[in-house]
Design an enzyme around this catalytic site. Structure first.
Site, PDB file in Angstrom:
ATOM      1  N   GLY A  12      -5.204   1.961   1.188  1.00 13.98           N
ATOM      2  CA  GLY A  12      -5.373   1.679   2.614  1.00 13.98           C
ATOM      3  C   GLY A  12      -6.624   2.339   3.164  1.00 13.98           C
ATOM      4  O   GLY A  12      -7.371   1.735   3.944  1.00 13.98           O
ATOM      5  N   LYS A 186       0.506 -10.576 -11.688  1.00  9.80           N
ATOM      6  CA  LYS A 186       0.184  -9.145 -11.575  1.00  9.80           C
ATOM      7  C   LYS A 186       1.431  -8.316 -11.916  1.00  9.80           C
ATOM      8  O   LYS A 186       1.342  -7.274 -12.553  1.00  9.80           O
ATOM      9  CB  LYS A 186      -0.303  -8.845 -10.149  1.00  9.80           C
ATOM     10  N   ASN A 204      -3.991   3.639 -20.755  1.00 10.66           N
ATOM     11  CA  ASN A 204      -3.694   2.233 -21.056  1.00 10.66           C
ATOM     12  C   ASN A 204      -4.073   1.812 -22.481  1.00 10.66           C
ATOM     13  O   ASN A 204      -3.350   1.055 -23.125  1.00 10.66           O
ATOM     14  CB  ASN A 204      -4.424   1.329 -20.058  1.00 10.66           C
ATOM     15  N   ASN A 254      -7.864   4.283 -18.290  1.00  9.61           N
ATOM     16  CA  ASN A 254      -7.116   4.432 -17.026  1.00  9.61           C
ATOM     17  C   ASN A 254      -5.763   5.095 -17.243  1.00  9.61           C
ATOM     18  O   ASN A 254      -5.063   4.799 -18.208  1.00  9.61           O
ATOM     19  CB  ASN A 254      -6.812   3.060 -16.417  1.00  9.61           C
ATOM     20  N   SER A 257      -0.920   3.765 -12.429  1.00  7.71           N
ATOM     21  CA  SER A 257      -0.495   4.397 -11.176  1.00  7.71           C
ATOM     22  C   SER A 257       0.905   5.001 -11.272  1.00  7.71           C
ATOM     23  O   SER A 257       1.189   6.030 -10.655  1.00  7.71           O
ATOM     24  CB  SER A 257      -0.556   3.387 -10.032  1.00  7.71           C
ATOM     25  N   GLU A 269       7.291   3.115  -8.262  1.00  9.35           N
ATOM     26  CA  GLU A 269       7.645   1.774  -7.785  1.00  9.35           C
ATOM     27  C   GLU A 269       8.473   1.012  -8.844  1.00  9.35           C
ATOM     28  O   GLU A 269       8.510  -0.204  -8.830  1.00  9.35           O
ATOM     29  CB  GLU A 269       6.375   0.997  -7.437  1.00  9.35           C
TER      30      GLU A 269
HETATM   31  P1  NAD Z   1      -0.478   5.921  -1.663  1.00 11.45           P
HETATM   32  O1  NAD Z   1       0.781   6.658  -1.952  1.00 11.45           O
HETATM   33  O2  NAD Z   1      -1.775   6.588  -1.957  1.00 11.45           O
HETATM   34  O3  NAD Z   1      -0.501   5.497  -0.117  1.00 11.45           O
HETATM   35  C1  NAD Z   1       0.622   5.067   0.591  1.00 11.45           C
HETATM   36  C2  NAD Z   1       0.555   5.688   1.975  1.00 11.45           C
HETATM   37  O4  NAD Z   1       1.583   5.151   2.787  1.00 11.45           O
HETATM   38  C3  NAD Z   1       0.752   7.221   1.973  1.00 11.45           C
HETATM   39  O5  NAD Z   1      -0.391   7.861   2.525  1.00 11.45           O
HETATM   40  C4  NAD Z   1       1.996   7.420   2.855  1.00 11.45           C
HETATM   41  O6  NAD Z   1       1.921   8.596   3.666  1.00 11.45           O
HETATM   42  C5  NAD Z   1       1.971   6.164   3.699  1.00 11.45           C
HETATM   43  N1  NAD Z   1       3.251   5.818   4.312  1.00 11.45           N
HETATM   44  C6  NAD Z   1       4.515   5.930   3.829  1.00 11.45           C
HETATM   45  N2  NAD Z   1       5.416   5.460   4.718  1.00 11.45           N
HETATM   46  C7  NAD Z   1       4.714   5.032   5.792  1.00 11.45           C
HETATM   47  C8  NAD Z   1       5.088   4.432   7.028  1.00 11.45           C
HETATM   48  N3  NAD Z   1       6.354   4.221   7.361  1.00 11.45           N
HETATM   49  N4  NAD Z   1       4.095   4.101   7.903  1.00 11.45           N
HETATM   50  C9  NAD Z   1       2.795   4.346   7.621  1.00 11.45           C
HETATM   51  N5  NAD Z   1       2.389   4.912   6.456  1.00 11.45           N
HETATM   52  C10 NAD Z   1       3.339   5.255   5.559  1.00 11.45           C
HETATM   53  O7  NAD Z   1      -0.353   4.521  -2.423  1.00 11.45           O
HETATM   54  P2  NAD Z   1      -1.524   3.581  -2.988  1.00 11.45           P
HETATM   55  O8  NAD Z   1      -1.908   4.056  -4.338  1.00 11.45           O
HETATM   56  O9  NAD Z   1      -2.555   3.401  -1.959  1.00 11.45           O
HETATM   57  O10 NAD Z   1      -0.720   2.218  -3.206  1.00 11.45           O
HETATM   58  C11 NAD Z   1      -0.336   1.374  -2.139  1.00 11.45           C
HETATM   59  C12 NAD Z   1       0.109   0.033  -2.721  1.00 11.45           C
HETATM   60  O11 NAD Z   1      -1.021  -0.596  -3.360  1.00 11.45           O
HETATM   61  C13 NAD Z   1       1.183   0.158  -3.808  1.00 11.45           C
HETATM   62  O12 NAD Z   1       2.031  -0.951  -3.776  1.00 11.45           O
HETATM   63  C14 NAD Z   1       0.366   0.145  -5.095  1.00 11.45           C
HETATM   64  O13 NAD Z   1       1.106  -0.290  -6.215  1.00 11.45           O
HETATM   65  C15 NAD Z   1      -0.715  -0.843  -4.725  1.00 11.45           C
HETATM   66  N6  NAD Z   1      -1.963  -0.707  -5.488  1.00 11.45           N
HETATM   67  C16 NAD Z   1      -2.511   0.541  -5.708  1.00 11.45           C
HETATM   68  C17 NAD Z   1      -3.709   0.620  -6.413  1.00 11.45           C
HETATM   69  C18 NAD Z   1      -4.393   1.960  -6.625  1.00 11.45           C
HETATM   70  O14 NAD Z   1      -5.383   2.023  -7.370  1.00 11.45           O
HETATM   71  N7  NAD Z   1      -3.978   3.030  -5.989  1.00 11.45           N
HETATM   72  C19 NAD Z   1      -4.330  -0.541  -6.902  1.00 11.45           C
HETATM   73  C20 NAD Z   1      -3.751  -1.786  -6.624  1.00 11.45           C
HETATM   74  C21 NAD Z   1      -2.563  -1.855  -5.913  1.00 11.45           C
END
Ligand code: NAD
Length: 311
Positions: A12, A186, A204, A254, A257, A269
């Site tokens: 995000g 995916k 991996n 890698n 996650s 997850e």
């Molecule tokens: P992350 O844990 O770094 O971030 C998630 C964030 O959500 C945290 O900062 C947490 O505090 C916040 N959060 C939790 N509950 C909340 C709420 N109610 N309201 C607002 N914020 C809230 O996770 P990430 O690694 O960024 O992954 C996010 C998604 O993207 C997952 O589904 C993951 O599988 C996917 N994803 C991650 C990557 C990667 O490289 N990190 C790549 C592709 C997809």
């Protein structure tokens, strides 16, 4: 475009930062106060593949604190937080607000559709990679294709506009008219990599080497493909096992996650990845013993985080 990012963790923050840098009005929303405060006080620090810099961006812990309704809300919480985060979105959803999920795992589009209606939701997948380095700091670790689409496959103006905004931000994005196939493909890739990497604690590349690991990987992927086929999902790769193996080789260094979560003793997850295959399999009468076993093994690891011995 006016964009709110809900769940401003690794992905995000990265997406929010890139979208803000290309001129969009972006707000980050996250319940992690230290991170939000750091971003508001100093800016968001991004380092890695797209360069090292601070990005000026507003963040908040509460949806209510943000004035006005955004054109787009991007959901980037972990899948096990989607329902809770989605339930709090009502104050910021306007008549023309779209909800985009690029999260991993199955069930996110369903949760959002159930609460706000299918027509609000668009979905996709991304091969970008990011890691949180600390409050207010994110590592841009991987870059790759992103694909988005309407749930009904239509080529609407909004999907074209959103793809354009992502592309202008350096997030190379295609529109896909088979978004369910995209999400499932995916999913199958994550099914064949994540939990297995956790059990062996390997990167991996190691997963596809040796005598036993490739056999387990094959079984996990074959079960998932059978479930997808029985459900009538059109996967985007003809040979999913081959695709999974090729991704393991391409990303040999890698740490997946789920393994990163387990190393940090965080919730995984699993229920939305291998666990989702088990659930979906039960619904269409396809046995998924390998996915069931690996799901329970990961749950057992999570349950024993505090009892682990460090030798
Ligand atoms: P992350 O844990 O770094 O971030 C998630 C964030 O959500 C945290 O900062 C947490 O505090 C916040 N959060 C939790 N509950 C909340 C709420 N109610 N309201 C607002 N914020 C809230 O996770 P990430 O690694 O960024 O992954 C996010 C998604 O993207 C997952 O589904 C993951 O599988 C996917 N994803 C991650 C990557 C990667 O490289 N990190 C790549 C592709 C997809």
């Amino acid at each position: 475009m006016r964009i709110n990012i809900v769940g401003a963790g690794a992905m995000g923050s990265l997406f929010g930062g890139l979208l803000a840098e290309s001129g969009n009005q972006v707000f980050l929303i996250d319940i992690w106060k230290e991170h939000v405060d750091a971003i508001n006080n100093k800016g968001l620090w991004i380092e890695g593949l797209s360069g090292n810099r601070f990005v000026k961006i507003e963040a908040s812990t509460k949806n209510e604190e943000i004035q006005g309704k955004p054109d787009l809300i991007v959901i980037f919480v972990k899948s096990y937080h989607t329902e809770e985060a989605a339930n709090k979105l009502l104050p910021i959803i306007g008549e023309n607000t779209s909800l985009l999920t690029l999260q991993n795992g199955l069930g996110n589009t369903e949760i959002l559709s159930k609460i706000y209606g299918k027509e609000k939701v668009i979905a996709g997948t991304t091969s970008f990679g990011a890691t949180i380095l600390g409050p207010g700091k994110v590592l841009h670790a991987g870059t790759g294709p992103t694909a988005i689409g309407e749930l009904d496959g239509k080529l609407t103006t909004r999907i074209k506009d959103i793809a354009e905004v992502l592309n202008q931000s350096g997030i190379k994005t295609e529109i896909n008219q088979n978004v369910l196939g995209l999400i499932w493909s995916k999913l199958v890739i994550n099914v064949g990599i994540n939990a297995l990497g956790v059990l062996m604690r390997v990167k991996n590349g190691e997963i596809v080497k040796g005598e036993f690991s490739p056999k387990i990987q094959r079984a996990l992927v074959e079960e998932a493909v059978q479930v997808a086929k029985k459900k009538g999902i059109k996967l985007i790769h003809e040979d999913m096992l081959n695709e999974v193996i090729s991704i393991c080789k391409k990303t040999e260094n890698n740490i997946n996650s789920m393994l990163q979560d387990v190393i940090r003793k965080r919730k995984t997850e699993i229920d939305f990845i291998n666990g989702a295959i088990v659930k979906e399999g039960e619904m269409v009468n396809i046995p998924t013993p390998f996915n069931k076993m690996i799901t329970e093994l990961i749950r057992a690891i999570e349950e024993k985080y505090e009892k682990q011995i460090n030798i």
